[in-house]
Design a protein around this motif. Sequence first.
Motif, PDB file in Angstrom:
ATOM      1  N   HIS A 163       0.829  -1.210   0.000  1.00  0.00           N
ATOM      2  CA  HIS A 163       0.000   0.000   0.000  1.00  0.00           C
ATOM      3  C   HIS A 163       0.861   1.257   0.000  1.00  0.00           C
ATOM      4  O   HIS A 163       0.605   2.208  -0.764  1.00  0.00           O
ATOM      5  CB  HIS A 163      -0.928   0.015   1.220  1.00  0.00           C
ATOM      6  N   SER A 164       1.870   1.293   0.857  1.00  0.00           N
ATOM      7  CA  SER A 164       2.690   2.492   1.001  1.00  0.00           C
ATOM      8  C   SER A 164       3.383   2.839  -0.318  1.00  0.00           C
ATOM      9  O   SER A 164       3.362   3.988  -0.768  1.00  0.00           O
ATOM     10  CB  SER A 164       3.732   2.288   2.107  1.00  0.00           C
ATOM     11  N   ARG A 165       3.998   1.853  -0.941  1.00  0.00           N
ATOM     12  CA  ARG A 165       4.738   2.116  -2.180  1.00  0.00           C
ATOM     13  C   ARG A 165       3.790   2.558  -3.301  1.00  0.00           C
ATOM     14  O   ARG A 165       4.101   3.488  -4.059  1.00  0.00           O
ATOM     15  CB  ARG A 165       5.513   0.868  -2.592  1.00  0.00           C
ATOM     16  N   ILE A 166       2.652   1.913  -3.394  1.00  0.00           N
ATOM     17  CA  ILE A 166       1.674   2.270  -4.422  1.00  0.00           C
ATOM     18  C   ILE A 166       1.159   3.688  -4.207  1.00  0.00           C
ATOM     19  O   ILE A 166       1.088   4.489  -5.146  1.00  0.00           O
ATOM     20  CB  ILE A 166       0.503   1.267  -4.425  1.00  0.00           C
ATOM     21  N   ARG A 167       0.824   4.017  -2.952  1.00  0.00           N
ATOM     22  CA  ARG A 167       0.292   5.351  -2.676  1.00  0.00           C
ATOM     23  C   ARG A 167       1.317   6.439  -2.976  1.00  0.00           C
ATOM     24  O   ARG A 167       0.998   7.475  -3.583  1.00  0.00           O
ATOM     25  CB  ARG A 167      -0.161   5.456  -1.206  1.00  0.00           C
ATOM     26  N   LEU A 168       2.566   6.219  -2.586  1.00  0.00           N
ATOM     27  CA  LEU A 168       3.601   7.232  -2.806  1.00  0.00           C
ATOM     28  C   LEU A 168       3.896   7.412  -4.288  1.00  0.00           C
ATOM     29  O   LEU A 168       4.144   8.534  -4.749  1.00  0.00           O
ATOM     30  CB  LEU A 168       4.871   6.861  -2.041  1.00  0.00           C
TER      31      LEU A 168
END
Length: 470
Positions: A74-79
């Motif tokens: 989630h974190s990598r996709i959102r950033l």
Amino acid sequence: MFKKVSRDPVHSEIYLYPLEILVADTKVVQRLRFLSQLAGATMVYPGATHTRFAHSLGTMHIAGIYARNLFDDHSRIRLIRLAALLHDVGHGPFSHQFDDVVFKKYGYEDGHDEFRDRLILEKLPEEMKRVYNTYNSRLKRAVEEDVTKTVGDLPIEEAFQEIAKRVVEIFRGEETGSVDFNVIQGPLGADRLDFLLRDSYHSGVGHFAPMNVDRVLRNSLVRVKDGKEILCYHVKVVDNIYSILFSRFMMYKNVYFHKTSRAADLMIQEMLSYACEILNLEERLKDLDEFLELTDYSILKELEMKGDERVKKLINRFKNRDLWKMVVERPFSAEGFDPSELSLSAAQNLIDRIVENIRSVLESGDVEDEDKKILSDICERKDDYFRIDTPYKLTIFHPDEFLQNNVFLYDPGSDEVLTVDEYVKKYPAYKLMVSNMIQIVRIYVTEDVREILYRYRVVPEDGRRAVTRW
């Protein structure tokens, strides 16, 4: 997770999740509504009035599809999606024309990229806080949930600063050819894919972009080479990749470098040159709040109010589409060296030849009196009459473009990671798809004296007859 939907003519529906809604609502991003995507090309393609805001949403959308295919984080996709949304915020009025004139004049070597990073680090966190404080409790909770999943359980202000730092780290991946950077701005990045789809749609030339983007995204993958993650594409989509790159070539040839689009761009550049002093742009660039007030509209309005008669005449001509006219066009193509090395000297040589030919005609005495006045004036004020344009180099499929960005092909049959050049050598038929760089050189006149120049045959024949739409 809570989301909103933006209806889009290119992608149908674009979802925005809480952090993306928050960032999109900041002044840093909303300003993009007032920056045109295509600047001068709107004078040729009246439908191409779309903005960098719409393009930024589209880039975020494609980057999200990419990222979800490559990662389960989630974190990598959102950033990555946030970086895509923010990739153009450093643009000045009229975008690349501002780069070529204003940023260049004042020594900002990285131009809009430098201002993008400054805005993200110095202005975005405080803008996120301001907008967050205006939200109702439901949207605040949604933002907080997204924040926790993206950067962990941090105080909200600290979280906004951390998000800004991580987004800028993605852009700094350009230096190493990181996967995350290439997803956004690599040779087949979301930025390029959206602007080809969007610009062709709004320009009415969708037939130049028959790209199967979904297939390419679906066949992107991450591999490890020399201990480092790299972005690869399955070899089976080489033809699809070529189709995208050919679409890019056709868009540059027919839209971005259209001779009349470039005439408008050159006039915009001259207006921006005047603006540097009249509007004190050097000082205003030092203050990010001042920079955020600069838009296409504000620059023209201020120049109209503060400029002298010469400036007002130029703006009036631009607004009434009384544009400069092309008299010479020369394409250069060369193997083994950069054709741009020849372009300026070649262009100046063309002007010198025109002036030399005019003098010969005047010396012959076989000139009507009214024509003699005009031709003599051209010789005396050649710097006022002629403008040189050497737009960016063109290529269809150049292997170095992929290698320099650390982007590769992957053959699962042999479990090989291949450079594009290695693949071309392995399958020689693709050699036909690899092109040399082409540099275009054009000469424009600021007053429409084409008829008299052609009547007395002072324009070099091979240049005069050029009628392409580069």
